[in-house]
Design a protein around this motif. Structure first.
Motif, mmCIF file in Angstrom:
data_model
loop_
_atom_site.group_PDB
_atom_site.id
_atom_site.type_symbol
_atom_site.label_atom_id
_atom_site.label_comp_id
_atom_site.label_asym_id
_atom_site.label_seq_id
_atom_site.Cartn_x
_atom_site.Cartn_y
_atom_site.Cartn_z
ATOM 1 N N TYR A 1 61.554 55.731 30.799
ATOM 2 C CA TYR A 1 62.404 54.602 30.897
ATOM 3 C C TYR A 1 61.697 53.533 30.555
ATOM 4 N N LEU A 2 60.417 53.320 30.913
ATOM 5 C CA LEU A 2 59.516 52.452 30.574
ATOM 6 C C LEU A 2 59.107 52.413 29.061
ATOM 7 N N GLU A 3 59.114 53.553 28.633
ATOM 8 C CA GLU A 3 58.631 53.734 27.158
ATOM 9 C C GLU A 3 59.854 53.327 26.403
ATOM 10 N N ALA A 4 61.208 53.547 26.670
ATOM 11 C CA ALA A 4 62.086 53.237 26.212
ATOM 12 C C ALA A 4 62.423 51.684 26.182
ATOM 13 N N ILE A 5 62.222 51.098 27.154
ATOM 14 C CA ILE A 5 61.934 49.484 27.284
ATOM 15 C C ILE A 5 61.286 48.949 26.142
ATOM 16 N N LEU B 1 77.694 50.895 24.721
ATOM 17 C CA LEU B 1 76.509 51.776 24.455
ATOM 18 C C LEU B 1 76.594 53.172 24.322
ATOM 19 N N MET B 2 77.367 53.828 25.102
ATOM 20 C CA MET B 2 77.648 55.379 24.717
ATOM 21 C C MET B 2 78.215 55.299 23.419
ATOM 22 N N ASN B 3 79.462 54.725 23.088
ATOM 23 C CA ASN B 3 79.978 54.948 21.898
ATOM 24 C C ASN B 3 78.742 54.673 20.843
ATOM 25 N N MET B 4 77.750 53.992 20.832
ATOM 26 C CA MET B 4 76.742 53.903 19.816
ATOM 27 C C MET B 4 76.353 55.175 19.398
ATOM 28 N N ILE B 5 76.006 55.961 20.312
ATOM 29 C CA ILE B 5 75.125 57.129 20.038
ATOM 30 C C ILE B 5 76.093 58.429 20.639
ATOM 31 N N SER B 6 77.205 58.416 20.826
ATOM 32 C CA SER B 6 77.979 59.645 20.956
ATOM 33 C C SER B 6 79.229 59.666 20.290
ATOM 34 N N GLU B 7 79.647 60.613 19.614
ATOM 35 C CA GLU B 7 80.856 60.782 18.907
ATOM 36 C C GLU B 7 81.736 61.686 19.964
ATOM 37 N N ASP B 8 81.223 62.219 20.905
ATOM 38 C CA ASP B 8 82.162 63.030 21.554
ATOM 39 C C ASP B 8 81.758 62.500 23.232
ATOM 40 N N PRO C 1 72.491 68.802 32.241
ATOM 41 C CA PRO C 1 71.198 67.881 32.362
ATOM 42 C C PRO C 1 71.658 66.661 32.570
ATOM 43 N N ILE C 2 70.979 65.674 33.339
ATOM 44 C CA ILE C 2 71.265 64.304 33.557
ATOM 45 C C ILE C 2 70.361 63.409 32.459
ATOM 46 N N LEU C 3 71.102 62.437 32.040
ATOM 47 C CA LEU C 3 69.993 61.537 31.262
ATOM 48 C C LEU C 3 70.219 60.109 31.401
ATOM 49 N N GLY C 4 69.243 59.459 31.301
ATOM 50 C CA GLY C 4 69.225 57.807 31.429
ATOM 51 C C GLY C 4 69.678 57.220 30.288
ATOM 52 N N LEU C 5 70.753 56.241 30.349
ATOM 53 C CA LEU C 5 71.445 55.707 29.325
ATOM 54 C C LEU C 5 70.242 54.914 28.288
ATOM 55 N N THR C 6 69.257 54.352 28.960
ATOM 56 C CA THR C 6 68.328 53.677 28.271
ATOM 57 C C THR C 6 67.490 54.277 27.477
ATOM 58 N N GLU C 7 67.088 55.570 28.103
ATOM 59 C CA GLU C 7 66.093 56.552 27.202
ATOM 60 C C GLU C 7 66.911 57.135 26.057
ATOM 61 N N LEU C 8 68.264 57.450 26.505
ATOM 62 C CA LEU C 8 68.961 57.904 25.222
ATOM 63 C C LEU C 8 69.171 57.229 24.207
ATOM 64 N N LEU C 9 69.332 55.860 24.504
ATOM 65 C CA LEU C 9 69.511 54.649 23.576
ATOM 66 C C LEU C 9 68.194 54.887 22.579
ATOM 67 N N ALA C 10 67.258 54.722 23.308
ATOM 68 C CA ALA C 10 65.767 54.928 22.799
ATOM 69 C C ALA C 10 65.429 55.950 21.555
ATOM 70 N N GLU C 11 65.968 57.141 22.191
ATOM 71 C CA GLU C 11 65.785 58.259 21.203
ATOM 72 C C GLU C 11 66.504 57.971 19.996
ATOM 73 N N HIS C 12 67.852 57.097 19.850
ATOM 74 C CA HIS C 12 68.302 56.957 18.583
ATOM 75 C C HIS C 12 68.066 55.512 18.067
ATOM 76 N N LEU C 13 66.840 54.736 18.169
ATOM 77 C CA LEU C 13 66.776 53.607 17.761
ATOM 78 C C LEU C 13 66.242 53.671 16.354
ATOM 79 N N VAL C 14 66.660 52.810 15.592
ATOM 80 C CA VAL C 14 66.127 52.814 14.117
ATOM 81 C C VAL C 14 64.689 52.724 13.982
ATOM 82 N N GLU C 15 63.863 53.628 13.543
ATOM 83 C CA GLU C 15 62.430 53.179 13.395
ATOM 84 C C GLU C 15 62.162 52.296 12.208
ATOM 85 N N GLU C 16 61.571 51.259 12.684
ATOM 86 C CA GLU C 16 61.305 50.149 11.554
ATOM 87 C C GLU C 16 60.066 50.342 10.875
ATOM 88 N N ASN C 17 59.723 50.220 9.683
ATOM 89 C CA ASN C 17 58.451 50.369 9.116
ATOM 90 C C ASN C 17 57.454 49.192 9.599
#
Lengths: 363, 219, 421
Positions: C195-199, C326-333, C405-421
């Motif tokens: 969570y903290l890392e995601a923040i 937020l869910m709709n940003m990273i999930s199609e299902d 499995p149970i996931l935290g929404l914040t960390e799930l979003l962080a996994e899909h962050l666009v990595e910037e250069n």
């Protein structure tokens, strides 16, 4: 006082047998008796002696007598007087003064235990001097005549239930016939005034069967007072459809809608007006556009305004509500203030709960 | 006392006294509640508390969809009774005349056939409410003496009114008087039982809705 | 030394009763609908778990202390006074079988906010010494150590060093004037450091300044759960003081339900004043960043996801739409469970119930409602925004041998962050 039979008396006056039988048939129908008894009525009346009647008028307006003299169908006006030997009636009799009183005494003597006593008007009890006849107080005369009467007919609401004189605050201490008599048959013919044919009907019944007709709980003959005005009212369909005249001159009134909201007391009034009608069957109050005032019911003067609906409580509601609001508010503010103080004081005396206070002291 | 005197008594003194007790009691009990006081909500608001409060007063007339299948019996019985009862109370012509005399304004009444039907519905609704109360373990456990009394005094005016209307007991004025008397009993019992919910539910809904509205919760 | 007593409890009940409580009790018509909304009743059919019945002690005090009629009835012996045995019995109803989820308040036809009264009733129970042992322990640890789980600052600092090393990001402490002060729950520190890392990653992408406070990093509030205003105030004041001394603009409540209620809604009332800073739940902040285009994600989860609404967030907090955006940003299902949103079923362990060891069996039984919801949608993974829900549901799933499995929404979003250069 006549010794002739009714039949003889009628014939001497030129009333045909056909006319007489018509009267008997009308009487049977009024009394709700089957047609089979018409010959019995005819036979009984023909051979009966005219019934001796003493009519006493006390605190009254003479409206009942006026009504009686305007009776109708079939030639009732005559027949009433042919059926009856009206031995005393201080409005109608020719004699006056001592002669009149003497006639009463003679009738009482001659028909002891057999005469009918008809009373109209209520009897004052607060002071004997309130109403007297020939120097005799109403109550004394009443007791004197009632003593040897076979039965008593209380004609009009005043005699039957006290009527207008008894209305709040009843200054004369007016009472009804029933209030004074416990040992004799009493029959009430209330109304202000009552329907005249009811009196004829009762006397006919009395002469035919030698009994009084069946009465309701208020001692009224069921054949006339068995149904309430509302149930027999020709405007009833408008009531069922909730179509009401709101004022006496609005569209509803013109269309003949129900008069309930204008104060008609038809639903609680038992009388034959809606079927027998008045003035030779011409009309009755509701037909004339005015609600029933409930005049054949006890204490109808005290049953609220004639012009307020039956469902509206009697006057004094606003006052009662006013006092109640004031008292409720006063007490509520007091109780509420106490509650407020209780809560505030509880909050002020709050003892802080620290983590050391979470358990009971181990004893 | 004959029926006419009885009718005068219930329309007069008895009515005045019972109405006075009703008004006194309701005023007292409402003030008792309102004057206790509440703390102001200092949290930064996300919506209007007042709007939320008013909103909830109305939204709670509708059932919550999520529990609907589980509360169907209670709900249907409750609606049928309440709707029937208020139709009869507010739209029977003699009742309208009473309110008109009391408030100075009236409204059109419904035909007696409709009122008759509504009365039967209200009575059946109350009987269903009773059956639920006896059968549902939760309701049975929660129901106290006062609740049974409240049920009974609510049923009485409906039954006596129905009997009066249909002349099931003669003379009619006696039955009418008994009907009015049953209403007076209801008025007297009202402030001291849960019947008070008629008024306090608006407070309850407002308080709940205000808190939710302040938080921006749409309930 | 003072201690809990029946009298103190009774006194606290008197303090807690206000116009709303009075109106609620006066309005209840015993219809029993609240029972049908309560997971402890629906899953056990025990009528004693009827929400309004759980308030019988408070109702008695109201009737006898705050109504003339009730006072009259009790003085002539028509109703019994409250006693200590009642409270002892009611501890089970007020704590073990209530998670403060607030479903009952949603269905009451007369509009009673029943759960708000349970919260108030707990004040009396605490003062009377009838709070559950597990919650007493948590409260003591929270006040003395700073966290109900006993997590101290060095433990957090150790986690922070780990994350900084793994990611190369800096996690600031005690930065004055930051946009956000981030709070954590002990559970996140110990069990879900992601969570903290995601923040850290999200804030960096969004270009927002943020900070942790070494004075107050714990967001959870045992005082709210056990039902003690005094303890709750003590705990909230630490956060408020830290936020004010650091002059931050917004305090972010972590993925936790009751912590949000504690700081956002009860906080100012506990402190007796409004705050200079704003309080937001992390989900609210994330949705704001999304709306401003500051939260950019790429790719979608391939698995079927569903979202569990924490009770305090929806029914008591009004945060309903944000997690869905937020869910709709990273999930199609993304599928919704029946009753999702405002009427979502509780995990069964909110309001401090998870800390009550002796109520574990009941909790597992009550979890059936969640199981039914999950069975309905057949999701591959369950997302939520509350660490407590997460732990409780993990236990529940295990009890019923469910492999989700149970996931935290914040960390799930962080996994899909666009990595910037």
């Amino acid at each position: 006082m006549s010794q002739k039979t009714i039949g003889a008396s009628l014939r001497s006056q030129g009333i045909s047998r056909r006319g007489f039988l018509k009267f008997c048939a009308a009487t049977a129908s009024m009394l709700a008796l089957p047609p089979a008894v018409i010959p019995q009525i005819a036979h009984a009346l023909e051979n009966a002696k005219r019934q001796s009647v003493i009519w006493l008028s006390f605190q009254e307006c003479t409206g009942c007598t006026e009504s009686l003299t305007r009776s109708h169908a079939p030639t009732l006006e005559n027949l009433v007087f042919d059926l009856l030997s009206l031995d005393y009636h201080h409005t109608l009799q020719a004699a006056s003064g001592d002669a009149a009183e003497h006639a009463r005494e003679l009738a009482m003597e001659a028909n002891k235990g057999e005469y009918l006593l008809i009373v109209d008007g209520s009897i004052p009890t607060a002071n004997k001097g309130y109403s007297t006849i020939a120097g005799i107080s109403n109550i004394d005369m009443f007791h004197e005549v009632a003593k040897d009467a076979k039965a008593i007919v209380a004609v009009g609401t005043c005699a039957a239930y006290g009527g207008l004189p008894k209305a709040e605050p009843n200054p004369t201490g007016a009472v009804s016939v029933e209030d004074l008599i416990t040992d004799k048959p009493v029959i009430n013919v209330p109304g202000c005034p009552p329907i005249p044919m009811v009196i004829t009907g009762i006397v006919a019944h009395f002469l035919t069967f030698n009994t009084l007709p069946e009465l309701d709980s208020l001692k009224r003959p069921l054949s006339f007072y068995g149904q309430n005005i509302h149930d027999r009212c020709y405007r009833r369909p408008f009531y069922e459809r909730a179509q009401f005249a709101e004022t006496f001159d609005d569209e509803g009134a013109k269309k003949g809608w129900c008069l309930y909201k204008l104060g008609c007391k038809g639903p609680t009034t038992y009388n034959a007006c809606a079927t027998a009608k008045w003035n030779e069957g011409v009309s009755f109050p509701i037909e004339a556009g005015h609600g029933c005032i409930g005049c054949s019911e006890p204490d109808f003067w005290d049953a609220g305004s004639f012009y307020k609906a039956l469902s509206v409580p009697l006057s004094g509601t606003a006052q009662a509500a006013g006092y109640a609001v004031a008292a409720g508010a006063a007490m509520g503010v007091a109780a509420g203030a106490m509650n407020m103080a209780k809560r505030n004081s509880a909050r002020k005396t709050h003892e802080t709960v620290s983590i050391d206070d979470l358990e009971r002291e181990q004893s | 006392m004959n029926y006419a005197e009885f009718l005068i008594w219930v329309r007069g003194d008895a009515f005045h006294w019972s109405l006075a007790i009703f008004i006194f009691g309701v005023t007292l009990r409402l003030l008792e509640i309102i004057l206790i006081g509440r703390k102001a909500n200092l949290a930064e608001k996300r919506g209007s508390g007042v709007a939320g409060g008013i909103r909830t007063i109305f939204t709670r007339f509708m059932p919550n969809q999520a529990v609907l299948p589980r509360v169907m019996h209670t709900l249907v019985a409750g609606y049928v009774f309440h709707i029937g009862f208020f139709i009869v109370l507010l739209f029977f012509a003699p009742h309208v005349a009473l309110f008109e005399a009391a408030f100075g304004f009236g409204w059109p009444a419904l035909p007696n056939g409709v009122i008759d039907f509504a009365t039967i519905m209200a009575i059946l609704g109350l009987i269903a409410v009773l059956i639920n109360r006896l059968r549902n373990p939760v309701q049975r456990m929660l129901t106290g003496f006062g609740d049974w009394v409240a049920w009974f005094v609510t049923l009485l005016p409906l039954v006596t009114g129905f009997m009066a209307f249909h002349h099931l007991v003669e003379p009619y004025p006696l039955m009418l008087a008994l009907h009015i008397l049953s209403v007076e009993l209801l008025l007297i019992v009202f402030p001291f039982t849960k019947l008070m919910h008629t008024f306090t539910l608006f407070l309850a809904r407002y308080y709940t809705g205000e808190n939710a509205g302040h938080r921006g919760v749409e309930i | 030394m003072s201690s809990a007593s029946f009298e103190r409890g009774y006194h606290a009940f008197k303090e807690q009763i206000d116009s709303s409580v009075a109106a609620y009790f006066q309005s209840c018509v015993s219809c029993g609908m609240c029972a049908e909304a309560c997971l402890f009743y629906t899953e056990t059919n025990n009528p004693e778990y009827t929400p309004i019945y759980k308030l019988e002690p408070l109702r008695k005090v109201w009737e006898q202390e705050y109504t003339l009629w009730g006072w009259l009835k009790s003085s002539i012996g028509l109703s019994r006074k409250l006693n200590d045995d009642d409270l002892k019995q009611w501890q089970h109803y007020i704590y073990d079988s209530c998670t403060l989820c607030g479903r009952c308040s949603m269905v009451c036809p007369v509009g009673n906010d029943i759960v708000s009264m349970i919260r108030k009733a707990r004040e009396g129970m605490v003062a009377a010494g009838h709070a559950p042992e597990g919650q007493i322990g948590a409260s003591k640890r929270a006040v003395t150590i700073g966290s109900p789980m006993g997590v101290k600052l060095p433990a957090l600092q150790a986690q922070v060093r780990h994350i900084e090393k793994d990611t190369g990001l800096t996690i600031p402490f005690d930065t004055e004037g930051a946009d956000y002060m981030v709070l954590l729950s002990s559970m996140e520190i110990m069990n879900f450091p992601e969570y903290l890392e995601a923040i850290a990653r999200i804030m960096k992408q969004a270009g927002k300044t943020w900070t942790l406070s070494s004075q107050a990093f714990e967001a959870t509030n045992s005082g709210i759960q056990i039902g003690s205003t005094d303890i709750a105030r003590e705990l909230v004041s630490r956060v408020v003081n830290a936020a004010e001394s650091l002059k931050v603009k917004t305090v972010i409540s972590p993925e936790c339900g009751h912590a949000y209620t504690a700081i956002r809604w009860e906080g100012p009332n506990l402190m007796g004043r409004s705050f200079d800073f704003k309080v937001k739940h992390i989900v609210e902040v994330l949705d704001e960043l999304r709306a401003q285009g500051l939260l950019k994600t790429e790719g979608f989860e391939e698995q079927r996801l569903t979202f569990h609404d924490p009770c305090q967030l929806v029914r008591r907090g009004g945060v309903v739409q944000q997690p869905r955006n937020l869910m709709n940003m990273i999930s199609e299902d993304f599928v919704e469970m029946p009753d999702a949103g405002m009427m979502n079923w509780c995990c069964g362990g909110g309001g401090g119930a998870a800390a009550i060891e002796e109520a574990e069996e009941l909790r597992t039984q009550a979890f059936m409602c969640k199981k039914n919801q999950l069975d309905e949608v057949k999701a591959d993974a369950l997302v939520t925004a509350c660490a407590n829900c997460r732990i409780v549901m993990e236990e529940g799933l295990e009890a019923y041998d469910m492999d989700i499995p149970i996931l935290g929404l914040t960390e799930l979003l962080a996994e899909h962050l666009v990595e910037e250069n």
